[in-house]
Write an enzyme that holds these catalytic residues in place. Structure first.
Site, mmCIF file in Angstrom:
data_model
loop_
_atom_site.group_PDB
_atom_site.id
_atom_site.type_symbol
_atom_site.label_atom_id
_atom_site.label_comp_id
_atom_site.label_asym_id
_atom_site.label_seq_id
_atom_site.Cartn_x
_atom_site.Cartn_y
_atom_site.Cartn_z
ATOM 1 N N SER A 42 0.894 -0.802 0.305
ATOM 2 C CA SER A 42 -0.098 -0.099 -0.211
ATOM 3 C C SER A 42 0.587 1.162 -0.402
ATOM 4 O O SER A 42 1.473 1.545 -0.545
ATOM 5 C CB SER A 42 -1.050 0.074 1.221
ATOM 6 O OG SER A 42 -1.998 0.897 1.251
ATOM 7 N N ASP A 84 9.933 5.881 -10.222
ATOM 8 C CA ASP A 84 9.985 6.098 -11.211
ATOM 9 C C ASP A 84 10.491 7.919 -11.937
ATOM 10 O O ASP A 84 11.035 8.754 -12.409
ATOM 11 C CB ASP A 84 8.105 6.605 -11.428
ATOM 12 C CG ASP A 84 7.881 5.641 -11.842
ATOM 13 O OD1 ASP A 84 8.576 4.350 -12.127
ATOM 14 O OD2 ASP A 84 6.646 5.558 -12.081
ATOM 15 N N LYS A 138 -0.352 -3.851 -3.128
ATOM 16 C CA LYS A 138 -2.021 -4.171 -3.218
ATOM 17 C C LYS A 138 -2.156 -1.962 -3.624
ATOM 18 O O LYS A 138 -1.125 -0.949 -2.873
ATOM 19 C CB LYS A 138 -2.220 -3.729 -1.352
ATOM 20 C CG LYS A 138 -3.674 -2.800 -1.495
ATOM 21 C CD LYS A 138 -3.898 -2.741 0.254
ATOM 22 C CE LYS A 138 -5.479 -1.946 0.549
ATOM 23 N NZ LYS A 138 -5.311 -1.027 -0.442
#
Length: 433
Positions: A300, A311, A325
């Protein structure tokens, strides 16, 4: 863990978000398309529901009151949707609120229900479960000699709860091993979500065990202290076995390492479920080299942080695949101190990746292992140890230095952490060239 039903704070996110970090990008939140008129309720199914309820009331072996039947029906509606939507009675709702504030009773363990068995997602640092050596992926077969097969997740949690100081025995199955028992003493769990230490001069260790409402502030203060006290050459951010928590905290932690760009965005059916979170221009970590450790217990909010830093090219992600998740749950308070925890959106990394059921794949895969001393290396000698050896012309020599076993720290046996530290040192050497 497709069939898992998770509990505790790893599922909580948008409900506790107040103001996003950084201004939302213009046009980021788009209005949802006009909804078609709702279809009329299916009368045949409603008649069937009423008939089933009446048959249970009249023919079930024991009397069942209407409140119990209706509550069970509500739970059934939510359980049929996905593993994370749930109906919270007053006690469950309060427990969820306590877990995100950092203090709650129990064993300190994040669990899910998988094919009728309890699967450990992650133990929380400095809790009875962590001290007992319970690991992510462990299966709990029995609680105090009572099989968990057939229990609901709420029933299993209730059996593990109890007064602080009382004991509970869990029967554990670990992959490749025979079942074994672990006796744990229940405690009031006070979770300190952020911990720091110095690994080597100039290299800091930052551990986040859970994302609570104050975690972002704690991380920022820790980074400000570390940068003011040291000439930082690198940071290891440890998110292993971090089950997640509050989305806003994950955004604030990421914002401490980057000073511009998108951090995470969510997409759902309703306009208020589509949100974008961007970084501010004040990152206390600066451009200090960063390695992030993750594993199968990182879920999560942990995956939001790792995915965003990956990224942006801000960190090297090391370890093993994360939990996967990628859905957002909104906690909707109902009457009588109850609440509905409903999946309302999916979150995406800055590059548009959905982590749902896939997880974050590390840049460098390093499996969990234990570092031990090579006995041959421990008994080895160097030229400087030999009697009558020729002296170095500089006058400086380096005989073998042996570290007593009693002086070895806990991190000496943490292979992944050692690899992260070695990588940071290598990055610093390459930056100087």
């Amino acid at each position: 863990m497709t069939a898992a039903r998770t509990l505790l704070a790893s599922c909580l996110s948008l409900a506790l978000v107040s103001v996003p970090v950084g201004a939302q990008e213009p046009g980021a939140v788009q209005a949802a398309p006009e909804q078609a008129a709702p279809a009329p309720l299916p009368l045949d199914e409603l008649r069937t529901f009423a008939e089933v309820m009446e048959r249970i009331r009249s023919a079930y072996v024991e009397p069942v009151d209407d409140v119990t039947l209706l509550n069970n029906a509500i739970r059934g509606m939510l359980e049929g949707l996905d593993p994370h939507s749930d109906y919270l009675d007053p006690e469950d709702f309060k427990g969820l609120q306590d877990s995100t504030s950092g203090q709650f009773g129990g064993l300190g363990i994040e669990i899910g229900l998988e094919e009728g068995l309890l699967r450990v997602i992650a133990p929380i640092d400095d809790t009875p479960a962590a001290r007992a050596g319970i690991q992510p992926g462990d299966l709990i077969m029995m609680i105090d000699d009572q099989p968990v097969k057939g229990m609901s997740l709420v029933e299993a949690v209730e059996k593990m709860r109890g007064p602080a100081g009382s004991s509970v025995t869990l029967t554990i199955v670990r992959e490749g091993d025979k079942p074994f028992e672990v006796e744990l003493e229940r405690a009031i769990v006070k979770v300190k979500s952020v911990r720091t230490e110095t690994l080597d001069p100039g290299y800091a260790y930052l551990r986040i065990s859970q994302f609570q409402t104050n975690t972002g502030d704690e991380v920022r203060r820790s980074l400000q202290r570390l940068t003011s006290e040291n000439d930082l050459k690198g940071i290891v951010l440890d998110l292993r076995n971090n089950p997640g928590g509050v989305l806003q905290a994950a955004v604030e932690v990421t914002d401490s390492f980057i000073d511009e760009g998108l951090i995470v965005y969510t997409k759902g059916r309703l306009p208020n479920s589509e949100m974008r979170f961007s970084a501010t221009s004040n990152a206390p970590a600066g451009d200090v080299p960063l390695v992030v450790l993750i594993n199968g217990g990182s879920a999560s909010a942990s995956e939001i942080v790792a995915g965003a830093l990956q990224d942006h090219g801000r960190a090297i992600i090391m370890g093993t695949d994360s939990f996967g998740k990628g859905s957002v749950q909104t906690v909707l308070p109902l009457n009588n101190d109850r609440a509905l925890k409903l999946t309302t959106a999916l979150y995406y990394t800055p590059d548009g990746r959905s982590i749902q059921a896939q997880g974050i794949v590390p840049d460098i895969r390093v499996e969990r292992a234990k570092v031990t001393v090579d006995p041959e290396q421990a008994s080895a000698y160097r030229e400087a140890d030999l009697a009558r050896h020729l002296n170095n012309v500089s006058g400086e020599e380096r005989p073998t230095v042996r570290t007593p076993v009693t002086e070895r720290t806990e991190r000496d046996s943490d292979y992944q952490l050692n690899q992260a530290l070695n990588l940071l040192k290598g990055l610093n050497i390459s930056r100087k060239q």
